[in-house]
Design a protein around this motif. Structure first.
Motif, PDB file in Angstrom:
ATOM      1  N   ILE A 469       0.812  -1.215   0.000  1.00 28.45           N
ATOM      2  CA  ILE A 469       0.000   0.000   0.000  1.00 28.45           C
ATOM      3  C   ILE A 469       0.853   1.276   0.000  1.00 28.45           C
ATOM      4  O   ILE A 469       0.328   2.388  -0.007  1.00 28.45           O
ATOM      5  N   ARG A 477      -5.225   8.064   1.128  1.00 34.11           N
ATOM      6  CA  ARG A 477      -5.823   7.075   2.024  1.00 34.11           C
ATOM      7  C   ARG A 477      -6.870   7.736   2.914  1.00 34.11           C
ATOM      8  O   ARG A 477      -7.949   7.178   3.150  1.00 34.11           O
ATOM      9  N   LEU A 580      -7.202  -1.315  -0.187  1.00 37.37           N
ATOM     10  CA  LEU A 580      -6.628  -1.514  -1.524  1.00 37.37           C
ATOM     11  C   LEU A 580      -7.708  -1.902  -2.525  1.00 37.37           C
ATOM     12  O   LEU A 580      -7.723  -1.416  -3.662  1.00 37.37           O
TER      13      LEU A 580
END
Length: 615
Positions: A469, A477, A580
């Motif tokens: 990630i 995020r 994700l």
């Protein structure tokens, strides 16, 4: 025949038979044959291992032959399996196992009983009772197994405990197969473990470097690896003892009931579990050298569920303890079970000379900028990859700011030798998990044969997810998390049997209706938590097609939390894997969330019926 020296093997270390497990999938046998094979591998029934000299494999075509028959056939041919009955040294070696090795053997045997591979079994070792496979369920206390969930299952429990992600599982298995397994195979009880010691030392050093790189730690910061966030609590106490040899240490902890259950006892030097990684079932109350540590515990919430201003209480605590010439350790929690954060993260006063500030960031739901701010104020940071980053339970770390790391490297801060003993800190970590700044500690922590293979595997799984990630920035995020949480909150509030209690970053806390103006309590929420992972559709014959579909689904959510004297909540949490997936396909991810919400609502609606069914 195998020579007597070669036959001296460890039933713990000679469990590298992944090739055989691949060639003998449990699905290729009847249920009875599969269990027989698992039972044969359990030390409580009959223990066998693959001989180091053997390259024999077993054909899988004769599926009517039981696994026990195969073992017998191999023994008759002088082949690859050795059992208690045909190895004259077995019983002597069993008696010579250390407490650590016996604990590992028991964990492996229980995992093997339920058909887990050697690699999966090793994932459950080197921790405490929370990691162990339970004999009545074939899973751990979180209903989690040491393998990825099925494609048909949904996972939203990253705030509690995680099965390994597929990425993490593959990375940890690669490490096991290529670097660890060959050394488990070649070492024997009573022999030196130099190869395995060296391999694990290199692995932990590499993992610390990768973690520092991912977190972008400032130069001079150091990392101590440890089995979990709970036993991470023992490390600041030992550091405090090194920094101040004469003052009484008093530890202030916040957010009781929303931090790990082991934090409060560990903060005063007590064992928080009946098991310790290098002691097994120890029967002890306090770690050696930790007696006399006093503690102050602050609740997370008032009885009505409102959040306590713990930061103000901790500020008063520090002032009082320093006035009494004590040395305060003061905690701030950056995201407890419901994600609630204390308003102030405490600093270490006088760069640790006067107090030690601890930031409990074990949930892993913070930005790199927030981490830098904590280290700049000389705070120690407790961290795990077994929450948001979805490593299997558990793997922890203590991140040292440059100022504290520098002090620990100086002769003016001698190691607390009374704590660095078998029944003290050595019950949890060794020199291999310590950073260079603690070189003086390593002399007391270097004990041969104490090798935490399970911890290395779990850290590898967590780091693989972190690195996957890494290409998504903190800002992106954060934006995706807010968007996801807003969508899921709408789903919850639209359901007449559910209510959003709070939203904290990527954790959504939900209460379930129990009649008009009433909510399910902790006992009932535990039932909900268990039922969420099961197909309970057959217990509700009058459910609608949509409800039946939801009740049939298998979803793992966060454990219930008692947030009020009147009700408890359960949690839906976004983890690294689901974030994700959300970044690639929002619609599919939210479809899973809708299924989770639908099942929660259906369980609340039919709760009494589910209880009567006895499921």
């Amino acid at each position: 025949m195998v020579s007597s020296s070669t036959s001296r093997y460890s039933t713990i270390r000679l469990l590298c038979i992944n090739t055989i497990l691949t060639n003998l999938p449990f699905g290729s046998f009847t249920a009875d044959a599969s269990f027989a094979f698992a039972a044969a591998r359990s030390s409580s029934v009959r223990t066998f291992s693959l001989c180091p000299a053997s390259s024999t494999t077993i054909a899988t075509t004769a599926t009517t032959t039981t696994a026990l028959d195969m073992v017998t056939q191999e023994n008759n041919r002088g082949g690859g399996f050795r059992t208690e009955e045909n190895d004259t040294t077995y019983h002597d070696q069993k008696e010579s196992l250390t407490a650590s090795e016996k604990y590992i053997q028991e964990a492996l045997a229980m995992a093997h009983k339920f058909g887990f591979t050697d690699f999966e079994a090793w994932l459950t070792t080197g921790g405490d009772d929370r990691s162990l496979i339970l004999p009545d369920t074939g899973a751990n206390k979180y209903h989690i197994q040491p393998r990825p969930i099925l494609p048909s299952q949904i996972f939203r429990g990253s705030c509690t405990g995680n099965p390994p992600t597929r990425t993490g599982y593959d990375a940890a298995k690669k490490l096991f197969d290529e670097k660890i397994c060959p050394h488990l195979l070649n070492n024997h009880v009573g022999d030196d473990d130099d190869d395995l010691e060296s391999i694990l030392r290199d692995i932990f050093q590499d993992q610390s470097k990768r973690l520092a790189k991912y977190l972008d730690l400032p130069p001079g910061s150091e990392i101590i690896l440890c089995p979990s966030g709970s036993d991470a609590e023992y490390i600041p106490i030992a550091i405090a003892k090194s920094l101040t040899r004469t003052k009484a240490i008093v530890n202030g902890v916040t957010q009781l009931n929303e931090i790990g259950a082991g934090t409060a006892p560990a903060s005063t030097g007590k064992y928080f579990s009946k098991y310790a990684p290098f002691l097994g079932d120890h029967g002890l109350e306090y770690l050696a050298g930790y007696e006399g540590i006093k503690g102050v515990i602050v609740d997370a919430r008032e009885k009505d569920g409102t959040v306590v201003d713990a930061s103000k209480i901790m500020a008063d605590f520090v002032h009082e303890q320093m006035a009494n010439e004590n040395y305060p350790i003061v905690h701030g929690v950056f995201g407890g079970k419901t994600g609630v954060r204390d308003t102030i993260m405490p600093e270490s006063l006088g760069q640790g000379n006067d107090s030690l500030g601890i930031v409990d960031a074990c949930q892993g739901r913070f930005t790199q900028q927030e981490l830098k701010e904590w280290l700049q104020q000389d705070s120690l940071v407790l961290f795990t990859t077994s929450k948001f980053y979805q490593a299997p339970p558990f793997c922890g770390a203590v991140i040292l700011p440059p100022s504290i790391a520098t002090k620990l490297s100086n002769a003016s801060c001698p190691p607390p030798k009374e704590m660095l003993v078998d029944k003290g800190l050595l019950a949890f970590i060794t020199d291999k998990e310590l950073p260079p700044c603690m070189e003086s500690w390593k002399t007391f922590m270097n004990v041969k044969g104490r090798n935490n293979v399970g911890l290395a595997l779990r850290w590898e799984a967590g780091l693989a997810s972190m690195e996957k990630i890494a290409s998504i920035s903190d800002d992106d995020r954060t934006a995706m998390t807010i968007e996801w949480a807003t969508s899921v909150k709408t789903m919850v509030d639209t359901n007449p049997f559910l209510d959003t209690f709070c939203v904290e970053r990527s954790i959504i806390s939900i209460r379930l209706a129990a009649g008009e103006n009433q909510w399910l309590g902790m006992k009932e929420a535990r039932d909900v938590f268990r039922w969420m992972s099961l197909d309970v559709s057959s217990t509700v014959p009058d459910a609608s097609p949509e409800e039946r579909e939801a009740l049939a689904s298998s979803a793992f959510i966060g454990q219930p939390v008692s947030v009020s004297e009147d009700f408890a909540i359960v949690r839906i949490a976004l983890g690294v894997d689901s974030l994700l997936e959300y970044s690639k396909d929002k619609a599919s991810t939210l479809k899973e969330d809708q299924m989770v919400v639908n099942k929660l609502g259906a369980i609340a609606k039919y709760y009494d019926l589910l209880v009567k069914s006895g499921v």
